[in-house]
Design a protein around this motif. Structure first.
Motif, PDB file in Angstrom:
ATOM      1  N   GLN A   2      38.077 -38.081   0.043  1.00  0.00           N
ATOM      2  CA  GLN A   2      37.778 -36.903  -0.773  1.00  0.00           C
ATOM      3  C   GLN A   2      37.073 -37.028  -1.967  1.00  0.00           C
ATOM      4  OE1 GLN A   2      41.042 -38.086  -4.029  1.00  0.00           O
ATOM      5  NE2 GLN A   2      40.445 -40.186  -4.539  1.00  0.00           N
ATOM      6  N   GLY A   3      36.983 -35.766  -2.502  1.00  0.00           N
ATOM      7  CA  GLY A   3      35.278 -35.308  -3.205  1.00  0.00           C
ATOM      8  C   GLY A   3      34.295 -34.738  -2.247  1.00  0.00           C
ATOM      9  N   THR A   4      33.175 -34.444  -3.272  1.00  0.00           N
ATOM     10  CA  THR A   4      32.062 -33.302  -2.024  1.00  0.00           C
ATOM     11  C   THR A   4      30.888 -35.319  -1.133  1.00  0.00           C
ATOM     12  OG1 THR A   4      30.988 -33.828  -4.258  1.00  0.00           O
ATOM     13  CG2 THR A   4      31.899 -31.633  -3.619  1.00  0.00           C
ATOM     14  N   LEU A   5      30.915 -35.860  -2.060  1.00  0.00           N
ATOM     15  CA  LEU A   5      30.293 -37.142  -1.027  1.00  0.00           C
ATOM     16  C   LEU A   5      30.683 -37.505  -0.412  1.00  0.00           C
ATOM     17  CD1 LEU A   5      28.422 -39.639  -2.154  1.00  0.00           C
ATOM     18  CD2 LEU A   5      29.987 -40.216  -1.105  1.00  0.00           C
ATOM     19  N   GLU A   6      31.983 -37.778  -0.158  1.00  0.00           N
ATOM     20  CA  GLU A   6      32.753 -38.312   1.086  1.00  0.00           C
ATOM     21  C   GLU A   6      33.042 -37.431   2.193  1.00  0.00           C
ATOM     22  OE1 GLU A   6      36.524 -40.703   0.566  1.00  0.00           O
ATOM     23  OE2 GLU A   6      35.304 -41.920  -0.796  1.00  0.00           O
ATOM     24  N   PHE A   7      33.493 -36.054   1.726  1.00  0.00           N
ATOM     25  CA  PHE A   7      33.298 -34.321   2.999  1.00  0.00           C
ATOM     26  C   PHE A   7      32.326 -34.816   3.318  1.00  0.00           C
ATOM     27  CE2 PHE A   7      37.725 -34.379   1.695  1.00  0.00           C
ATOM     28  CZ  PHE A   7      38.539 -33.695   2.372  1.00  0.00           C
ATOM     29  N   GLY A   8      30.903 -34.836   2.570  1.00  0.00           N
ATOM     30  CA  GLY A   8      29.825 -34.054   2.959  1.00  0.00           C
ATOM     31  C   GLY A   8      29.212 -35.712   3.933  1.00  0.00           C
ATOM     32  N   THR A   9      30.046 -37.105   3.525  1.00  0.00           N
ATOM     33  CA  THR A   9      29.344 -37.569   4.433  1.00  0.00           C
ATOM     34  C   THR A   9      30.165 -37.189   6.123  1.00  0.00           C
ATOM     35  OG1 THR A   9      28.948 -39.776   2.813  1.00  0.00           O
ATOM     36  CG2 THR A   9      29.520 -40.270   4.594  1.00  0.00           C
ATOM     37  N   LEU A  10      31.065 -36.838   5.838  1.00  0.00           N
ATOM     38  CA  LEU A  10      32.019 -36.779   7.139  1.00  0.00           C
ATOM     39  C   LEU A  10      31.209 -35.139   8.020  1.00  0.00           C
ATOM     40  CD1 LEU A  10      34.370 -37.271   8.796  1.00  0.00           C
ATOM     41  CD2 LEU A  10      35.569 -35.331   7.449  1.00  0.00           C
ATOM     42  N   GLY A  11      30.801 -34.798   7.109  1.00  0.00           N
ATOM     43  CA  GLY A  11      30.147 -33.298   7.812  1.00  0.00           C
ATOM     44  C   GLY A  11      28.741 -34.118   8.562  1.00  0.00           C
TER      45      GLY A  11
ATOM     46  N   GLU B  96      34.546 -29.148  -1.288  1.00  0.00           N
ATOM     47  CA  GLU B  96      34.682 -29.880  -0.213  1.00  0.00           C
ATOM     48  C   GLU B  96      34.552 -29.355   0.636  1.00  0.00           C
ATOM     49  OE1 GLU B  96      37.958 -34.063  -1.821  1.00  0.00           O
ATOM     50  OE2 GLU B  96      38.928 -32.007  -0.958  1.00  0.00           O
ATOM     51  N   LEU B  97      35.279 -28.966   1.205  1.00  0.00           N
ATOM     52  CA  LEU B  97      34.848 -27.378   2.323  1.00  0.00           C
ATOM     53  C   LEU B  97      33.425 -27.272   1.766  1.00  0.00           C
ATOM     54  CD1 LEU B  97      38.084 -25.663   2.623  1.00  0.00           C
ATOM     55  CD2 LEU B  97      36.946 -27.991   4.225  1.00  0.00           C
ATOM     56  N   LYS B  98      32.802 -26.669   1.122  1.00  0.00           N
ATOM     57  CA  LYS B  98      31.760 -26.602   1.269  1.00  0.00           C
ATOM     58  C   LYS B  98      30.568 -27.265   1.146  1.00  0.00           C
ATOM     59  CE  LYS B  98      30.635 -25.641  -3.413  1.00  0.00           C
ATOM     60  NZ  LYS B  98      29.739 -26.094  -3.865  1.00  0.00           N
ATOM     61  N   SER B  99      31.160 -28.151   0.944  1.00  0.00           N
ATOM     62  CA  SER B  99      30.143 -30.022   0.965  1.00  0.00           C
ATOM     63  C   SER B  99      29.908 -30.130   2.603  1.00  0.00           C
ATOM     64  CB  SER B  99      30.324 -30.844  -0.182  1.00  0.00           C
ATOM     65  OG  SER B  99      29.398 -31.602   0.325  1.00  0.00           O
ATOM     66  N   PHE B 100      31.033 -30.286   3.007  1.00  0.00           N
ATOM     67  CA  PHE B 100      31.126 -30.596   4.207  1.00  0.00           C
ATOM     68  C   PHE B 100      30.049 -29.412   5.435  1.00  0.00           C
ATOM     69  CE2 PHE B 100      33.765 -30.327   8.518  1.00  0.00           C
ATOM     70  CZ  PHE B 100      33.795 -31.609   9.087  1.00  0.00           C
ATOM     71  N   CYS B 101      31.142 -28.394   5.595  1.00  0.00           N
ATOM     72  CA  CYS B 101      30.515 -27.748   6.251  1.00  0.00           C
ATOM     73  C   CYS B 101      28.606 -27.520   6.171  1.00  0.00           C
ATOM     74  CB  CYS B 101      30.205 -25.539   5.890  1.00  0.00           C
ATOM     75  SG  CYS B 101      32.045 -24.904   6.294  1.00  0.00           S
ATOM     76  N   ALA B 102      28.033 -27.481   5.129  1.00  0.00           N
ATOM     77  CA  ALA B 102      26.799 -27.853   4.790  1.00  0.00           C
ATOM     78  C   ALA B 102      26.206 -28.905   5.667  1.00  0.00           C
ATOM     79  CB  ALA B 102      26.626 -28.217   3.454  1.00  0.00           C
ATOM     80  N   SER B 103      26.791 -30.184   5.433  1.00  0.00           N
ATOM     81  CA  SER B 103      26.327 -31.422   6.442  1.00  0.00           C
ATOM     82  C   SER B 103      26.473 -31.100   8.071  1.00  0.00           C
ATOM     83  CB  SER B 103      26.922 -32.428   6.181  1.00  0.00           C
ATOM     84  OG  SER B 103      27.092 -32.866   4.540  1.00  0.00           O
ATOM     85  N   LEU B 104      27.589 -30.446   8.351  1.00  0.00           N
ATOM     86  CA  LEU B 104      27.967 -30.810   9.599  1.00  0.00           C
ATOM     87  C   LEU B 104      26.747 -29.793  10.255  1.00  0.00           C
ATOM     88  CD1 LEU B 104      30.245 -30.935  11.831  1.00  0.00           C
ATOM     89  CD2 LEU B 104      31.483 -28.965  11.188  1.00  0.00           C
ATOM     90  N   ALA B 105      26.578 -28.762   9.660  1.00  0.00           N
ATOM     91  CA  ALA B 105      26.127 -27.739  10.203  1.00  0.00           C
ATOM     92  C   ALA B 105      23.830 -28.381   9.834  1.00  0.00           C
ATOM     93  CB  ALA B 105      25.461 -25.981   8.919  1.00  0.00           C
ATOM     94  N   THR B 106      24.239 -28.573   9.104  1.00  0.00           N
ATOM     95  CA  THR B 106      22.767 -29.851   8.874  1.00  0.00           C
ATOM     96  C   THR B 106      22.782 -30.357  10.140  1.00  0.00           C
ATOM     97  OG1 THR B 106      22.685 -28.962   6.283  1.00  0.00           O
ATOM     98  CG2 THR B 106      20.936 -30.933   7.258  1.00  0.00           C
ATOM     99  N   TYR B 107      23.399 -31.338  10.415  1.00  0.00           N
ATOM    100  CA  TYR B 107      22.736 -32.653  10.899  1.00  0.00           C
ATOM    101  C   TYR B 107      23.770 -32.312  12.449  1.00  0.00           C
ATOM    102  CZ  TYR B 107      22.099 -35.082   6.921  1.00  0.00           C
ATOM    103  OH  TYR B 107      21.559 -35.411   5.333  1.00  0.00           O
ATOM    104  N   GLY B 108      24.656 -31.748  12.566  1.00  0.00           N
ATOM    105  CA  GLY B 108      24.480 -31.572  14.114  1.00  0.00           C
ATOM    106  C   GLY B 108      24.453 -29.470  14.525  1.00  0.00           C
TER     107      GLY B 108
END
Ligand code: F3S
Length: 399
Positions: free
Chosen positions: A194-203, A231-243
Motif C-alpha cells: 500500500q501507498g505510493t512508495l510501495e506501488f512505485g517500488t513494485l513498478g 497508487e496506480l498512477k505511481s505504479f504506472c510511472a515506475s513500470l513505464a520508466t524502469y521497464g
C-alpha cells in the motif's frame, strides 16, 4: 497503407502545410509498423513541452506548424512545461528560459491545443472511455490510459502526438489492435502492498525484471487486492520508466484482465527485492536533504489535501515543490489548501515538475516518494535521492 479520401487530401496538402506535414509523419510511422490504415482518435496528449527538452529546434518546429495553419481536430492537452507558467519567478526559473517557454506554449495555443500542462490529463478532463483509440505521449499517462482506463494508445513521441492532434488520426498498429494487448508474463507479488512508495517500488522491480528479460512484455499481475488512483498512477510511472511498459493487466483491478488467463512464463517478486529496491534509492550518508518534491506524477486533489493537513501551522525548512496540474491547483485554492501550504513556505509548481524544470545541479539531495523522480533526478539532474513514503516526505521538509 489504405488512406481514406480525406486522409489522402491531408497528405496532398489540400488542408494546409501543417496538416500535410502531420499526415506525412503518421504515414511514415504507419509504413514502418505495417499499419493497414489510419484510425480516428478522440483524445491526444502531447509530450515534449518543456523548453529544457525541446531546445531551439523544437521551438522552431512548433512555430512552423502553428504558422502553417495547424489546428487540433480533437481534444488535445500538454505534458508538463519547464516552469509554473504563472509563478516561475518564485521557483528561480531564469527569465530567458521563461521567455522561450512562453513561446512554446503560445505555439500550442495557436494550434488550439489546451494548454493544461500535466502528466495526469485524466484528472483534468482528458479522460477517454474504455476501448477508445487515442494518441498519448507521456509514458506514465500512456500506461495509465491503456491499463487502468482501457483506452488504446501506443507510446507516441512529441511529433507523432502533435500530428495525431492536427489530423485526428493515428496509424492502426501496436496497442490499438486486440492481438497486441495480450499479456505474456505472469507476475506474482507479495500481498498487502500500500501507498505510493510501495506501488512505485513494485513498478520499478517488475520493470527491471522486464528489462532484464530483454523484451517488453505485457505483465499480468496477480496478488493486488485493492489499489487507489494515486497508487496506480505511481505504479504506472515506475513500470513505464524502469521497464518501458505501456500496458499491464492487474487481476481484479484493471478492466481487460478478466479476458485473459495467466501466461505460462512466470516471475515472482519477493518482499526482499522490494526492500532492496527502496534501499538502492536511499544511498545518502550524512548529507542533508536540500530539496523536497511531491507530485510525480502530478498530485491529485486528495494528495494536496493531505499535504495541507500535515503542513497546517508549520514552517518548512527547505525548498519544497508541490507539482500538479493548474486545474487541480485551482480546486486546491478554492478548498483553502494552497493558503495553508504557502503559509508554511512550501511552493506550488503547477504546470511543471522536478524533472522537466531546468534545475540540473541546483540541489544536492532530493526527498520524494516517486521512483520515477528518483530515476531522473539521479540521471538528468545529478541529485542524490531520499526515497520515503508520502507523509514522511512532507515531514522531511519540516526537519
Ligand atoms: Fe510527470 Fe514529471 Fe513525473 S512529467 S510523471 S511529474 S517526471
Amino acid at each position: 497503407m489504405q488512406l481514406t479520401l480525406e486522409e489522402q487530401e491531408m497528405l496532398d496538402g489540400v488542408h494546409g502545410r501543417a496538416t500535410q506535414k502531420a499526415m506525412q509523419i503518421l504515414a511514415a510511422l504507419g509504413t514502418i509498423y505495417d499499419a493497414e490504415r489510419m484510425l480516428p482518435v478522440t483524445s491526444v496528449q502531447i509530450a515534449g513541452v518543456s523548453y529544457d527538452n525541446l531546445g531551439e529546434a523544437g521551438l522552431q518546429f512548433l512555430s512552423e506548424m502553428a504558422d502553417g495553419g495547424g489546428k487540433a481536430q480533437v481534444l488535445a492537452t500538454l505534458n508538463p512545461a519547464g516552469m509554473d507558467t504563472e509563478n516561475w519567478q518564485a521557483l528561480g526559473i531564469p527569465e530567458d528560459f521563461a521567455e522561450k517557454q512562453e513561446r512554446v506554449i503560445e505555439a500550442f495555443a495557436r494550434m488550439g491545443v489546451l494548454t493544461t500542462c500535466t502528466c495526469t490529463p485524466y484528472l483534468t478532463g482528458n479522460l477517454p472511455p474504455f476501448g477508445e483509440h487515442i494518441a498519448w505521449a507521456e509514458s506514465s499517462a500512456v500506461c495509465y490510459a491503456n491499463s487502468v482506463l482501457g483506452a488504446r494508445t501506443n507510446r507516441e513521441g512529441g511529433p507523432s502526438a502533435l500530428a495525431a492532434a492536427l489530423t485526428g488520426r493515428t496509424p492502426a498498429y501496436g496497442l490499438h489492435l486486440d492481438e497486441k494487448r495480450r499479456p505474456d508474463l505472469s507476475v506474482y507479488i507479495p500481498s498487502g502492498l500500500q501507498g505510493t512508495l510501495e506501488f512505485g517500488t513494485l513498478g520499478m522491480v517488475i520493470g527491471q525484471k522486464m528489462e532484464a528479460s530483454g523484451g517488453k512484455p505485457i505483465p499480468y499481475i496477480m496478488g493486488i487486492e485493492r489499489a487507489s488512483l494515486e497508487e496506480l498512477k505511481s505504479f504506472c510511472a515506475s513500470l513505464a520508466t524502469y521497464g518501458g511498459a505501456a500496458l499491464f493487466h492487474m487481476v481484479g483491478i484493471t478492466p481487460e484482465a478478466a479476458q485473459f488467463s495467466p501466461p505460462g512464463e512466470v516471475i515472482q517478486v519477493t518482499q526482499d527485492e522490494l526492500e532492496e529496491a527502496v534501499r538502492s534509492m536511499n544511498l545518502v550518508a550524512n548529507e542533508p536533504v536540500d530539496f523536497v518534491s511531491l507530485g510525480c506524477p502530478h498530485l491529485s486533489i486528495q494528495e494536496i489535501g493531505r499535504i495541507a493537513e500535515l503542513l497546517k501551522d508549520k514552517k518548512v525548512t527547505k525548498e519544497f515543490w508541490i507539482t500538479t496540474a493548474r486545474p487541480v491547483w485551482q480546486l486546491a485554492d478554492r478548498m483553502g489548501y494552497t493558503q495553508i501550504i504557502e503559509a508554511s513556505g512550501a511552493k506550488f509548481a503547477a504546470d511543471t515538475c522536478c524533472v522537466v524544470a531546468p534545475i540540473r545541479g541546483r540541489f544536492k539531495v532530493m526527498a520524494t516518494d516517486s521512483a520515477k523522480a528518483c530515476y531522473y533526478a539521479t540521471g538528468k539532474n545529478k541529485f542524490k535521492t531520499v526515497f520515503k513514503p508520502f507523509d514522511e516526505v512532507v515531514l522531511e521538509a519540516l526537519r
